[in-house]
Design a protein around this motif. Structure first.
Motif, PDB file in Angstrom:
ATOM      1  N   LYS A 149     -26.135  54.924 -18.293  1.00 43.00           N
ATOM      2  CA  LYS A 149     -26.432  53.887 -19.282  1.00 43.00           C
ATOM      3  C   LYS A 149     -27.923  53.581 -19.318  1.00 43.00           C
ATOM      4  O   LYS A 149     -28.531  53.486 -20.396  1.00 43.00           O
ATOM      5  N   ASN A 150     -28.538  53.450 -18.159  1.00 42.96           N
ATOM      6  CA  ASN A 150     -29.975  53.169 -18.097  1.00 42.96           C
ATOM      7  C   ASN A 150     -30.796  54.349 -18.598  1.00 42.96           C
ATOM      8  O   ASN A 150     -31.809  54.177 -19.286  1.00 42.96           O
ATOM      9  N   TYR A 151     -30.362  55.563 -18.251  1.00 42.40           N
ATOM     10  CA  TYR A 151     -31.072  56.770 -18.675  1.00 42.40           C
ATOM     11  C   TYR A 151     -31.025  56.899 -20.195  1.00 42.40           C
ATOM     12  O   TYR A 151     -32.042  57.220 -20.840  1.00 42.40           O
ATOM     13  N   LEU A 152     -29.858  56.617 -20.780  1.00 48.03           N
ATOM     14  CA  LEU A 152     -29.698  56.712 -22.225  1.00 48.03           C
ATOM     15  C   LEU A 152     -30.549  55.674 -22.943  1.00 48.03           C
ATOM     16  O   LEU A 152     -31.164  55.946 -23.978  1.00 48.03           O
ATOM     17  N   LYS A 153     -30.596  54.467 -22.386  1.00 44.52           N
ATOM     18  CA  LYS A 153     -31.400  53.403 -22.998  1.00 44.52           C
ATOM     19  C   LYS A 153     -32.877  53.798 -23.038  1.00 44.52           C
ATOM     20  O   LYS A 153     -33.579  53.540 -24.022  1.00 44.52           O
ATOM     21  N   GLU A 154     -33.344  54.452 -21.988  1.00 46.45           N
ATOM     22  CA  GLU A 154     -34.727  54.921 -21.956  1.00 46.45           C
ATOM     23  C   GLU A 154     -34.978  55.958 -23.045  1.00 46.45           C
ATOM     24  O   GLU A 154     -36.025  55.951 -23.703  1.00 46.45           O
ATOM     25  N   LEU A 155     -34.014  56.872 -23.241  1.00 43.30           N
ATOM     26  CA  LEU A 155     -34.163  57.914 -24.248  1.00 43.30           C
ATOM     27  C   LEU A 155     -34.208  57.320 -25.659  1.00 43.30           C
ATOM     28  O   LEU A 155     -34.980  57.769 -26.514  1.00 43.30           O
ATOM     29  N   ILE A 156     -33.361  56.321 -25.908  1.00 43.06           N
ATOM     30  CA  ILE A 156     -33.303  55.697 -27.231  1.00 43.06           C
ATOM     31  C   ILE A 156     -34.636  55.059 -27.601  1.00 43.06           C
ATOM     32  O   ILE A 156     -35.075  55.122 -28.752  1.00 43.06           O
ATOM     33  N   HIS A 157     -35.284  54.461 -26.623  1.00 41.25           N
ATOM     34  CA  HIS A 157     -36.522  53.719 -26.890  1.00 41.25           C
ATOM     35  C   HIS A 157     -37.781  54.514 -26.545  1.00 41.25           C
ATOM     36  O   HIS A 157     -38.861  53.941 -26.406  1.00 41.25           O
ATOM     37  N   SER A 158     -37.640  55.821 -26.416  1.00 37.44           N
ATOM     38  CA  SER A 158     -38.808  56.654 -26.116  1.00 37.44           C
ATOM     39  C   SER A 158     -38.876  57.809 -27.102  1.00 37.44           C
ATOM     40  O   SER A 158     -38.004  57.964 -27.959  1.00 37.44           O
ATOM     41  N   ASP A 159     -39.885  58.619 -26.982  1.00 34.22           N
ATOM     42  CA  ASP A 159     -40.055  59.766 -27.866  1.00 34.22           C
ATOM     43  C   ASP A 159     -40.019  61.046 -27.047  1.00 34.22           C
ATOM     44  O   ASP A 159     -40.741  62.000 -27.322  1.00 34.22           O
ATOM     45  N   THR A 160     -39.163  61.050 -26.020  1.00 34.28           N
ATOM     46  CA  THR A 160     -39.074  62.205 -25.122  1.00 34.28           C
ATOM     47  C   THR A 160     -37.813  63.007 -25.423  1.00 34.28           C
ATOM     48  O   THR A 160     -36.828  62.468 -25.955  1.00 34.28           O
ATOM     49  N   PRO A 161     -37.802  64.305 -25.110  1.00 30.74           N
ATOM     50  CA  PRO A 161     -36.622  65.148 -25.358  1.00 30.74           C
ATOM     51  C   PRO A 161     -35.401  64.624 -24.604  1.00 30.74           C
ATOM     52  O   PRO A 161     -35.511  64.078 -23.504  1.00 30.74           O
ATOM     53  N   MET A 162     -34.220  64.806 -25.197  1.00 32.42           N
ATOM     54  CA  MET A 162     -32.974  64.309 -24.623  1.00 32.42           C
ATOM     55  C   MET A 162     -32.412  65.282 -23.592  1.00 32.42           C
ATOM     56  O   MET A 162     -31.309  65.832 -23.734  1.00 32.42           O
ATOM     57  N   THR A 163     -33.180  65.491 -22.524  1.00 35.76           N
ATOM     58  CA  THR A 163     -32.738  66.374 -21.447  1.00 35.76           C
ATOM     59  C   THR A 163     -31.599  65.720 -20.684  1.00 35.76           C
ATOM     60  O   THR A 163     -31.676  64.548 -20.309  1.00 35.76           O
ATOM     61  N   LYS A 164     -30.520  66.487 -20.451  1.00 35.52           N
ATOM     62  CA  LYS A 164     -29.383  65.936 -19.716  1.00 35.52           C
ATOM     63  C   LYS A 164     -29.749  65.657 -18.266  1.00 35.52           C
ATOM     64  O   LYS A 164     -30.574  66.355 -17.676  1.00 35.52           O
ATOM     65  N   MET A 165     -29.102  64.662 -17.686  1.00 36.75           N
ATOM     66  CA  MET A 165     -29.321  64.354 -16.274  1.00 36.75           C
ATOM     67  C   MET A 165     -28.923  65.524 -15.381  1.00 36.75           C
ATOM     68  O   MET A 165     -29.449  65.692 -14.292  1.00 36.75           O
ATOM     69  N   ASP A 166     -27.972  66.353 -15.867  1.00 36.54           N
ATOM     70  CA  ASP A 166     -27.492  67.491 -15.086  1.00 36.54           C
ATOM     71  C   ASP A 166     -28.627  68.433 -14.701  1.00 36.54           C
ATOM     72  O   ASP A 166     -28.606  69.058 -13.640  1.00 36.54           O
ATOM     73  N   VAL A 167     -29.610  68.559 -15.585  1.00 35.50           N
ATOM     74  CA  VAL A 167     -30.719  69.480 -15.352  1.00 35.50           C
ATOM     75  C   VAL A 167     -31.481  69.095 -14.086  1.00 35.50           C
ATOM     76  O   VAL A 167     -31.958  69.952 -13.339  1.00 35.50           O
ATOM     77  N   LYS A 168     -31.583  67.799 -13.843  1.00 31.52           N
ATOM     78  CA  LYS A 168     -32.315  67.313 -12.678  1.00 31.52           C
ATOM     79  C   LYS A 168     -31.428  67.231 -11.436  1.00 31.52           C
ATOM     80  O   LYS A 168     -31.895  66.886 -10.357  1.00 31.52           O
ATOM     81  N   GLY A 169     -30.157  67.542 -11.616  1.00 25.52           N
ATOM     82  CA  GLY A 169     -29.224  67.436 -10.497  1.00 25.52           C
ATOM     83  C   GLY A 169     -28.544  66.076 -10.524  1.00 25.52           C
ATOM     84  O   GLY A 169     -29.211  65.058 -10.691  1.00 25.52           O
ATOM     85  N   ASP A 170     -27.243  66.054 -10.400  1.00 27.33           N
ATOM     86  CA  ASP A 170     -26.486  64.794 -10.459  1.00 27.33           C
ATOM     87  C   ASP A 170     -25.421  64.830  -9.370  1.00 27.33           C
ATOM     88  O   ASP A 170     -24.469  65.614  -9.432  1.00 27.33           O
ATOM     89  N   ALA A 171     -25.593  63.971  -8.368  1.00 24.38           N
ATOM     90  CA  ALA A 171     -24.690  63.955  -7.217  1.00 24.38           C
ATOM     91  C   ALA A 171     -23.276  63.529  -7.593  1.00 24.38           C
ATOM     92  O   ALA A 171     -22.338  63.700  -6.816  1.00 24.38           O
ATOM     93  N   ARG A 172     -23.092  62.988  -8.794  1.00 24.52           N
ATOM     94  CA  ARG A 172     -21.776  62.528  -9.222  1.00 24.52           C
ATOM     95  C   ARG A 172     -20.870  63.668  -9.668  1.00 24.52           C
ATOM     96  O   ARG A 172     -19.665  63.487  -9.807  1.00 24.52           O
TER      97      ARG A 172
END
Length: 223
Positions: A76-99
């Motif tokens: 939720k926090n990651y998505l909120k940052e993407l909405i209010h920024s001008d950065t590519p929508m890279t998935k969290m999976d790319v950076k590794g996700d322990a979940r």
């Protein structure tokens, strides 16, 4: 002709697509379900409320790619940052996700986790082609013009997904969705479906390359 605002040709294409692929998909469904049961005890399917056509809510189905009880606050926090920024929508999976469960990242990067959404398509809640169905907390941050993306059924693949996806910004995604909602046609849907597999292959390659680069960039701890 249209039914409830949805072109009849769209419904016909959706059903024909599922019937045609059913013989190949059923064994794949069984294999993925068995894998999830073996490596991650819990339900095979993940159910989540999503926003669909004209803002209606529905229960979206996916193969579970995360551990039971995984915290969605991070997303939720990651998505909120993407909405209010001008950065590519890279998935969290790319950076590794322990979940993620074992091979969960592969399920997500290939789109195999979304195959149960064909049930949503049969129910008429989704289409094969359309905008990505968003989570209710996402559209809380939408500007008024962005709501036009809900003027068509959400889909498994779409104009955004075959035009860069992880390399586009949030507003670029919205613009692709609105362009599709305004210009959808049988021919456009067929072209998007034809471009989906090549787009997924490119996405998997990009994800693997990014993960490899990050592993190489990690500092090596000396003994």
């Amino acid at each position: 002709m249209q039914a409830n605002g949805i072109p009849v040709w769209k419904r016909a294409l959706d059903v024909a697509f599922i019937v045609f692929l059913a013989p190949a998909l059923l064994p794949l469904y069984a294999l993925i379900s068995l894998w999830i049961k073996i490596v991650a005890p819990g339900p095979v399917l993940f159910r989540q409320v999503r926003v669909g056509y004209r803002g209606d809510h529905f229960t979206c189905l996916k193969f579970r790619s995360m551990k039971v009880g995984a915290d969605d606050g991070v997303h939720k926090n990651y998505l909120k940052e993407l909405i209010h920024s001008d950065t590519p929508m890279t998935k969290m999976d790319v950076k590794g996700d322990a979940r993620l469960i074992p091979l969960g990242a592969l399920l997500r990067s290939t789109g195999l986790d979304e195959l149960p959404q064909l049930i949503n398509v049969l129910r008429g809640e989704m289409s094969i082609v359309g905008p990505r169905p968003c989570i209710p907390y996402e559209c809380e941050d939408y500007s008024s013009w962005q709501w036009e993306r809900f003027d068509t059924l959400p889909g498994l693949t779409g104009l955004w997904q075959v035009n860069g996806k992880n390399r586009t910004t949030f507003n670029e995604m919205i613009n692709y969705d609105i362009t599709y909602a305004r210009n959808k046609s049988l021919w456009l849907d067929i072209k998007i479906i034809a471009r989906t597999i090549p787009a997924l292959v490119a996405q998997v390659r990009e994800t693997r390359a990014s993960r490899k680069t990050q592993l190489l960039e990690k500092p090596v701890l000396s003994r």
